[in-house]
Scaffold this motif. Structure first.
Motif, PDB file in Angstrom:
ATOM      1  N   TYR A  64      58.994  26.117  70.407  1.00 49.70           N
ATOM      2  CA  TYR A  64      59.422  25.185  71.450  1.00 49.70           C
ATOM      3  C   TYR A  64      58.440  25.144  72.618  1.00 49.70           C
ATOM      4  O   TYR A  64      58.318  24.107  73.283  1.00 49.70           O
ATOM      5  CB  TYR A  64      60.836  25.535  71.930  1.00 49.70           C
ATOM      6  CG  TYR A  64      61.898  24.990  71.004  1.00 49.70           C
ATOM      7  CD1 TYR A  64      62.165  23.622  70.967  1.00 49.70           C
ATOM      8  CD2 TYR A  64      62.607  25.820  70.157  1.00 49.70           C
ATOM      9  CE1 TYR A  64      63.126  23.103  70.108  1.00 49.70           C
ATOM     10  CE2 TYR A  64      63.560  25.317  69.290  1.00 49.70           C
ATOM     11  CZ  TYR A  64      63.818  23.947  69.274  1.00 49.70           C
ATOM     12  OH  TYR A  64      64.760  23.439  68.408  1.00 49.70           O
ATOM     13  N   GLU A  65      57.737  26.238  72.866  1.00 46.15           N
ATOM     14  CA  GLU A  65      56.710  26.200  73.905  1.00 46.15           C
ATOM     15  C   GLU A  65      55.564  25.276  73.504  1.00 46.15           C
ATOM     16  O   GLU A  65      55.017  24.552  74.344  1.00 46.15           O
ATOM     17  CB  GLU A  65      56.193  27.615  74.184  1.00 46.15           C
ATOM     18  CG  GLU A  65      57.177  28.470  74.975  1.00 46.15           C
ATOM     19  CD  GLU A  65      56.573  29.771  75.459  1.00 46.15           C
ATOM     20  OE1 GLU A  65      55.400  30.049  75.122  1.00 46.15           O
ATOM     21  OE2 GLU A  65      57.274  30.510  76.178  1.00 46.15           O
ATOM     22  N   ARG A  66      55.206  25.282  72.228  1.00 47.23           N
ATOM     23  CA  ARG A  66      54.182  24.354  71.754  1.00 47.23           C
ATOM     24  C   ARG A  66      54.702  22.919  71.757  1.00 47.23           C
ATOM     25  O   ARG A  66      54.008  21.995  72.182  1.00 47.23           O
ATOM     26  CB  ARG A  66      53.726  24.718  70.342  1.00 47.23           C
ATOM     27  CG  ARG A  66      52.902  25.992  70.264  1.00 47.23           C
ATOM     28  CD  ARG A  66      52.401  26.224  68.846  1.00 47.23           C
ATOM     29  NE  ARG A  66      51.475  25.189  68.438  1.00 47.23           N
ATOM     30  CZ  ARG A  66      51.607  24.468  67.318  1.00 47.23           C
ATOM     31  NH1 ARG A  66      52.644  24.657  66.516  1.00 47.23           N
ATOM     32  NH2 ARG A  66      50.706  23.552  66.999  1.00 47.23           N
ATOM     33  N   LYS A  67      55.934  22.761  71.291  1.00 45.24           N
ATOM     34  CA  LYS A  67      56.514  21.414  71.215  1.00 45.24           C
ATOM     35  C   LYS A  67      56.640  20.776  72.592  1.00 45.24           C
ATOM     36  O   LYS A  67      56.410  19.568  72.759  1.00 45.24           O
ATOM     37  CB  LYS A  67      57.888  21.497  70.551  1.00 45.24           C
ATOM     38  CG  LYS A  67      58.570  20.146  70.371  1.00 45.24           C
ATOM     39  CD  LYS A  67      59.919  20.297  69.686  1.00 45.24           C
ATOM     40  CE  LYS A  67      60.600  18.941  69.522  1.00 45.24           C
ATOM     41  NZ  LYS A  67      61.933  19.066  68.865  1.00 45.24           N
ATOM     42  N   CYS A  82      52.102  25.335  62.875  1.00 42.05           N
ATOM     43  CA  CYS A  82      52.981  24.379  62.190  1.00 42.05           C
ATOM     44  C   CYS A  82      53.892  23.653  63.182  1.00 42.05           C
ATOM     45  O   CYS A  82      54.192  24.167  64.255  1.00 42.05           O
ATOM     46  CB  CYS A  82      53.833  25.086  61.137  1.00 42.05           C
ATOM     47  SG  CYS A  82      52.881  25.775  59.768  1.00 42.05           S
ATOM     48  N   LYS A  83      54.349  22.498  62.765  1.00 44.29           N
ATOM     49  CA  LYS A  83      55.256  21.710  63.594  1.00 44.29           C
ATOM     50  C   LYS A  83      56.656  21.627  62.997  1.00 44.29           C
ATOM     51  O   LYS A  83      57.545  21.018  63.596  1.00 44.29           O
ATOM     52  CB  LYS A  83      54.698  20.291  63.780  1.00 44.29           C
ATOM     53  CG  LYS A  83      53.367  20.250  64.527  1.00 44.29           C
ATOM     54  CD  LYS A  83      52.881  18.837  64.708  1.00 44.29           C
ATOM     55  CE  LYS A  83      51.552  18.810  65.469  1.00 44.29           C
ATOM     56  NZ  LYS A  83      51.053  17.415  65.658  1.00 44.29           N
ATOM     57  N   ASN A  84      56.845  22.213  61.825  1.00 45.73           N
ATOM     58  CA  ASN A  84      58.140  22.185  61.145  1.00 45.73           C
ATOM     59  C   ASN A  84      58.865  23.499  61.397  1.00 45.73           C
ATOM     60  O   ASN A  84      58.446  24.550  60.899  1.00 45.73           O
ATOM     61  CB  ASN A  84      57.931  21.957  59.639  1.00 45.73           C
ATOM     62  CG  ASN A  84      59.230  21.716  58.909  1.00 45.73           C
ATOM     63  OD1 ASN A  84      60.260  22.313  59.214  1.00 45.73           O
ATOM     64  ND2 ASN A  84      59.193  20.832  57.917  1.00 45.73           N
ATOM     65  N   THR A 111      45.658  22.924  65.502  1.00 46.85           N
ATOM     66  CA  THR A 111      45.357  23.537  66.793  1.00 46.85           C
ATOM     67  C   THR A 111      46.613  24.150  67.386  1.00 46.85           C
ATOM     68  O   THR A 111      47.732  23.667  67.155  1.00 46.85           O
ATOM     69  CB  THR A 111      44.789  22.513  67.773  1.00 46.85           C
ATOM     70  OG1 THR A 111      45.718  21.419  67.919  1.00 46.85           O
ATOM     71  CG2 THR A 111      43.463  21.974  67.280  1.00 46.85           C
ATOM     72  N   VAL A 112      46.416  25.210  68.160  1.00 43.35           N
ATOM     73  CA  VAL A 112      47.545  25.866  68.803  1.00 43.35           C
ATOM     74  C   VAL A 112      48.049  25.013  69.963  1.00 43.35           C
ATOM     75  O   VAL A 112      49.255  24.821  70.150  1.00 43.35           O
ATOM     76  CB  VAL A 112      47.144  27.265  69.317  1.00 43.35           C
ATOM     77  CG1 VAL A 112      48.302  27.918  70.062  1.00 43.35           C
ATOM     78  CG2 VAL A 112      46.688  28.132  68.151  1.00 43.35           C
ATOM     79  N   VAL A 113      47.116  24.477  70.751  1.00 42.63           N
ATOM     80  CA  VAL A 113      47.475  23.632  71.903  1.00 42.63           C
ATOM     81  C   VAL A 113      47.196  22.187  71.523  1.00 42.63           C
ATOM     82  O   VAL A 113      46.063  21.822  71.189  1.00 42.63           O
ATOM     83  CB  VAL A 113      46.657  24.019  73.150  1.00 42.63           C
ATOM     84  CG1 VAL A 113      47.030  23.117  74.313  1.00 42.63           C
ATOM     85  CG2 VAL A 113      46.892  25.475  73.501  1.00 42.63           C
ATOM     86  N   ASN A 114      48.243  21.365  71.583  1.00 38.62           N
ATOM     87  CA  ASN A 114      48.089  19.948  71.282  1.00 38.62           C
ATOM     88  C   ASN A 114      47.899  19.163  72.582  1.00 38.62           C
ATOM     89  O   ASN A 114      48.780  19.151  73.450  1.00 38.62           O
ATOM     90  CB  ASN A 114      49.335  19.431  70.550  1.00 38.62           C
ATOM     91  CG  ASN A 114      49.509  20.114  69.201  1.00 38.62           C
ATOM     92  OD1 ASN A 114      48.562  20.270  68.447  1.00 38.62           O
ATOM     93  ND2 ASN A 114      50.741  20.526  68.909  1.00 38.62           N
ATOM     94  N   VAL A 115      46.733  18.545  72.707  1.00 36.46           N
ATOM     95  CA  VAL A 115      46.428  17.793  73.923  1.00 36.46           C
ATOM     96  C   VAL A 115      46.987  16.378  73.792  1.00 36.46           C
ATOM     97  O   VAL A 115      46.794  15.724  72.788  1.00 36.46           O
ATOM     98  CB  VAL A 115      44.910  17.745  74.158  1.00 36.46           C
ATOM     99  CG1 VAL A 115      44.617  16.977  75.440  1.00 36.46           C
ATOM    100  CG2 VAL A 115      44.354  19.142  74.216  1.00 36.46           C
TER     101      VAL A 115
END
Length: 253
Positions: free
Chosen positions: A72-75, A174-176, A249-253
């Protein structure tokens, strides 16, 4: 770094506490309910009877309460927010350290406390008249049961950290969320199945976690290390594949 780790520990304190408490209570209840249905020689066998069902489910217990947070931090692009203040690599290192401490507690504490319950609190086991008992590390199991349980519980905590690390790597790329939270569990099931087909049962990860799941004659020192080393290789390959081949990527810009 210590302050970062402390902050991350505060984030995960409640999920770790609730999971640890729930597992401890469930294990103690199962010990109390199940051991009377078996012919046992020693009190610690009741511990094995009551906790045996967790030997395949443990990846879920260390991944679900922890790795959802990184997802959720990435999302929510939280990593973009903290990037100007703290290097992302340093932040993720602190987060993994806090997760590792949490995973160790979730695994080691319930097993150890339920062992104390089996040895010192529940009604003593009444052994049968004929003593045909055999067990892996039998001398320690019989003469120093609490030490045996403590060492095995800590080792299970280490394996729990490895399972959590797999989920952590998936959460970084991953995003899932379903893949992230169930990936390590699915791996343990597939690894167990494939190793059994290859007649390498004694080297399965589940044997390293619970050496009583096969005949004690088959257990060797390699049984405790082959599964974890293979899991480390899979974690490394997964990180390499997602980062270098899929270019995630870990951080999505």
């Amino acid at each position: 770094m210590p302050q970062l780790i402390k902050n991350e520990c505060k984030k995960m304190f409640l999920p770790v506490l609730l999971t640890t408490a729930a597992l401890t209570i469930i294990m103690c209840v199962l010990i109390e309910k199940l051991y009377l249905s078996y012919t046992l020689h020693y009190d610690l066998e009741a511990w094995e009877v009551g906790t045996g069902g967790f030997s395949l489910l443990y990846p879920l217990f260390v991944v679900i309460p922890l790795c959802w947070n990184l997802y959720y931090e990435r999302k929510n692009n939280f990593l973009l927010y903290i990037a100007p203040r703290v290097p992302v690599k340093k932040y993720l290192t602190a987060k993994w350290t806090a997760y590792a401490l949490g995973a160790f507690c979730i695994m080691a504490v319930p097993y150890l406390l339920s062992a104390v319950y089996a040895i010192d609190i529940k009604a003593p086991v009444v052994p049968p008249e004929t003593n045909t008992f055999s067990h892996v590390f039998q001398t320690a199991f019989v003469e120093k049961p609490l030490l045996y349980a403590a060492v095995l519980s800590c080792w299970r905590g280490v394996i729990g950290i490895l399972a959590m690390t797999f989920g952590f790597v998936l959460a970084m790329y991953c995003k899932n969320i379903f893949v992230i939270l169930t990936g390590p569990f699915i791996y343990s099931i597939l690894e167990n199945f494939i190793m059994a087909i290859l007649s390498l049962e004694k080297y399965r990860l589940v044997v390293a976690f619970d050496p009583t799941c096969i005949s004690f004659h088959a257990v060797t020192w390699l049984s405790f290390f082959t599964g974890p080393v293979l899991l480390l290789c899979v974690i490394g390959f997964t990180a390499f594949f997602l980062a270098k081949i899929r270019k995630s990527t870990v951080v999505n810009v």
